[in-house]
Scaffold this active site. Sequence first.
Site: not given
Length: 253
Positions: A129-130
Amino acid sequence: MLKTRVIPCLLLRGESLIKTIKFDKYGYIGDPINTVRIFNELEVDELVFLDITATRENRPPNLDILREIADECFMPLAYGGGVKSVEDVRNILSIGLEKVVINSHAITNPNFITEIADTFGSQSIIASIDIKKNFWGKYEVLGVSGTKKTKLNYVEWAQELERLGAGELLITSMDREGTWKGYDVDLVRKITDSVSLPVIANGGAGNLQHIEEVVKQGNASAVALGSMVVYQGQDLGVLVNFPDRQKLSNIFG
């Protein structure tokens, strides 16, 4: 092996290693094969390679370079970038890698995580997850190497990835990545408090104190290092290295 995993996270652009700052400006690091050889000598426990342009360029994983890397690598190896099908995953695992990192395709097709888990086991999946703060300071989830906004709530998305079958999470602070300013401990803690999966903190490590903070205050199960393991220091030249193991052991108790 260290009690808490310390994982070099290396960025591929084509067949070259690079290092970015906040997912943008990048510098050339060198040849990935030579870099792997150095990490072999340093007896690193695990490596992650991320191809940062594969999804943007809509191309599949470069199996030729991955095969070369896997043939040279003595430690467990994970890869992310352009992975869109069970066949992609099968090809990657069949050439000697242990895990795949899935980010953008999970956003567009969440059931892909379950497909991989059902076929190869959750232990083979690192869901990535960015996350970036918007103008108002609110955390937002982005896809396609940080170029595409989503409407996902970052905590709820982490929980959903766990439910879908991911084996661990790679949480990257885009605001901290490549800055040497330390991890976003608050971000990491909010996610570790909400899931039972191992969480790998990524983005911002500049010294051993930063590692200690995110492990002890953020409850990270592992830390990913970028700039710290490819540069001599901030604003200095390229030098592939790894923190002193005794000092790391002292941190983790």
